[in-house]
Design a protein around this motif. Sequence first.
Motif, PDB file in Angstrom:
ATOM      1  N   LEU A 154       0.828  -1.208   0.000  1.00 35.37           N
ATOM      2  CA  LEU A 154       0.000   0.000   0.000  1.00 35.37           C
ATOM      3  C   LEU A 154       0.861   1.256   0.000  1.00 35.37           C
ATOM      4  N   PHE A 155       1.969   1.218   0.733  1.00 32.30           N
ATOM      5  CA  PHE A 155       2.859   2.381   0.803  1.00 32.30           C
ATOM      6  C   PHE A 155       3.393   2.740  -0.574  1.00 32.30           C
ATOM      7  N   TYR A 156       3.857   1.752  -1.318  1.00 37.03           N
ATOM      8  CA  TYR A 156       4.424   2.032  -2.643  1.00 37.03           C
ATOM      9  C   TYR A 156       3.335   2.334  -3.663  1.00 37.03           C
ATOM     10  N   VAL A 157       2.186   1.704  -3.513  1.00 32.02           N
ATOM     11  CA  VAL A 157       1.079   1.991  -4.429  1.00 32.02           C
ATOM     12  C   VAL A 157       0.620   3.436  -4.288  1.00 32.02           C
ATOM     13  N   SER A 158       0.670   3.963  -3.050  1.00 36.72           N
ATOM     14  CA  SER A 158       0.262   5.360  -2.848  1.00 36.72           C
ATOM     15  C   SER A 158       1.133   6.318  -3.653  1.00 36.72           C
ATOM     16  N   ILE A 160       2.717   5.529  -6.420  1.00 40.45           N
ATOM     17  CA  ILE A 160       2.374   5.325  -7.833  1.00 40.45           C
ATOM     18  C   ILE A 160       1.127   6.130  -8.198  1.00 40.45           C
ATOM     19  N   ILE A 161       0.128   6.122  -7.303  1.00 42.15           N
ATOM     20  CA  ILE A 161      -1.090   6.892  -7.567  1.00 42.15           C
ATOM     21  C   ILE A 161      -0.781   8.378  -7.598  1.00 42.15           C
ATOM     22  N   TRP A 162       0.066   8.842  -6.678  1.00 42.56           N
ATOM     23  CA  TRP A 162       0.459  10.248  -6.692  1.00 42.56           C
ATOM     24  C   TRP A 162       1.190  10.607  -7.987  1.00 42.56           C
ATOM     25  N   GLY A 163       2.050   9.680  -8.454  1.00 44.65           N
ATOM     26  CA  GLY A 163       2.751   9.926  -9.712  1.00 44.65           C
ATOM     27  C   GLY A 163       1.798  10.037 -10.885  1.00 44.65           C
ATOM     28  N   LEU A 164       0.816   9.131 -10.915  1.00 41.36           N
ATOM     29  CA  LEU A 164      -0.181   9.194 -11.985  1.00 41.36           C
ATOM     30  C   LEU A 164      -1.000  10.480 -11.886  1.00 41.36           C
ATOM     31  N   GLY A 165      -1.298  10.890 -10.644  1.00 45.82           N
ATOM     32  CA  GLY A 165      -2.016  12.149 -10.471  1.00 45.82           C
ATOM     33  C   GLY A 165      -1.216  13.344 -10.964  1.00 45.82           C
ATOM     34  N   ALA A 166       0.102  13.304 -10.712  1.00 44.61           N
ATOM     35  CA  ALA A 166       0.955  14.394 -11.196  1.00 44.61           C
ATOM     36  C   ALA A 166       0.992  14.423 -12.726  1.00 44.61           C
ATOM     37  N   ILE A 167       1.084  13.234 -13.329  1.00 43.39           N
ATOM     38  CA  ILE A 167       1.071  13.176 -14.795  1.00 43.39           C
ATOM     39  C   ILE A 167      -0.258  13.698 -15.343  1.00 43.39           C
ATOM     40  N   TRP A 168      -1.360  13.326 -14.670  1.00 39.41           N
ATOM     41  CA  TRP A 168      -2.677  13.795 -15.094  1.00 39.41           C
ATOM     42  C   TRP A 168      -2.765  15.313 -14.985  1.00 39.41           C
ATOM     43  N   THR A 169      -2.231  15.868 -13.909  1.00 36.88           N
ATOM     44  CA  THR A 169      -2.265  17.321 -13.740  1.00 36.88           C
ATOM     45  C   THR A 169      -1.457  18.020 -14.834  1.00 36.88           C
ATOM     46  N   ILE A 170      -0.298  17.453 -15.169  1.00 35.84           N
ATOM     47  CA  ILE A 170       0.522  18.033 -16.232  1.00 35.84           C
ATOM     48  C   ILE A 170      -0.222  17.990 -17.564  1.00 35.84           C
ATOM     49  N   LEU A 171      -0.894  16.873 -17.815  1.00 38.24           N
ATOM     50  CA  LEU A 171      -1.667  16.762 -19.059  1.00 38.24           C
ATOM     51  C   LEU A 171      -2.791  17.792 -19.103  1.00 38.24           C
TER      52      LEU A 171
END
Length: 428
Positions: A154-158, A160-171
Amino acid sequence: GGYLVFILSGQCEGASIFETGTQTAVAITVAASTAVADAVSGDDVPSEACEGKCHDYRGRQTYTKFGIRCAVWEDQDLYPQYRADNYTQLSPANTTNNYCRNPYKDGDSLVGNTIWCVTTDPEVKWQECIRIGVIQPVCSRGYQISSQQGRDALFYVSFIIWGLGAIWTILIFCLIRRIQLAIAINKVAAVYLATNPSTLLVPIVQALVAILWCTVWFFFAAFLLSQVPTDYTPTGAFATYAEAFGTSPGCAFWETGPECTGTPGACTNKWPTGSVWRDNLCEDMDTDSPKCWRCAPPRYVFDLRFAVSFFVLLWNNAFNIAMGQMIIAMAVAKWFFSTDKATTSVVGQGVKTACRYHVGTVAVGSFIVAVVQFIRYLMKYFEKQAEAQKNRCMACLLRVLQCFIWCFEKCIKFLNKNAYIQCALKGT
């Protein structure tokens, strides 16, 4: 989402999600604000380290774990015994200020498990603290998720989700102009529907036509499907059930080998498959291998007549959908280029223009879609035939091919819809 998963990775036994989330938010906020203040001041930073019950803690935490500000030890009257004169952890006086500590002496009956402080909240007398920089403290009573591997996952998945959120924000920022364009288009569409609410009748009429047409088609298709030839399955008898029905492989779909290859039976070697039944009047009763197993035909079959009927269904359904798209495109084009948008009724004009000048366009576009759809369903038919022949490799290949055809079909539909829009804009 990432923050929730991060909280779950460090949730203590008996603590709620809200409590853990608040505690984590306070820890992050205090750590960030302290780091910024230290960077600006340039002062020496005391260590936040401690051992055991943090009897030796000399850090600068001034907030409890739930964000309540601590009171100054020398000024608080709730526990007057906790003064610099009595406890070395609070001396020298007026330098400990309102920092969290765990003051106790040998022989004290009440000893804290970690650092704490008297709070400035009159409803909360005292509360434990968390050292600055510790985001997820160790849970002395265990964790809500007992498995260390589960908490680590769960710690590492969190992150990964934050990274995807950052990519989404950049997009989002990169596509801001396209988003603004989409908003403007939706605003114009809303204005159009407000002035032409009868447009909403177009999909309703389409649905009614489709229901009526499919009902009639299902009635005649049932007749075609039920015409099973007498010689569809063998009329003779077989000595064993395996010979009539075949054998199935006892392997998973990823396993291979001779033992994973089934054998089709004489009654089930094509789809739709027949069934097998045992006849009490066996053939060759006088021999060592009497033939008692016979084939029963399926309840339906697919032949050329049904294939033609099914293609007509696909073509008519595609034509119905395409005609609706053409009518709406015509109506919107006439409204958009009209001088008086508030009073212009364009749905009737769109129906008239589409039916008078563009039926052939719609028929050709829907024909192309129907052909692609028919090929995809034909691959599904071949897949079922391969399964009946126990050919797992061919069945898997046909599934993949269906996925590619489905993607191609989506592209064709997209091109057709845009072609109808171009016809509405530049046509009659």
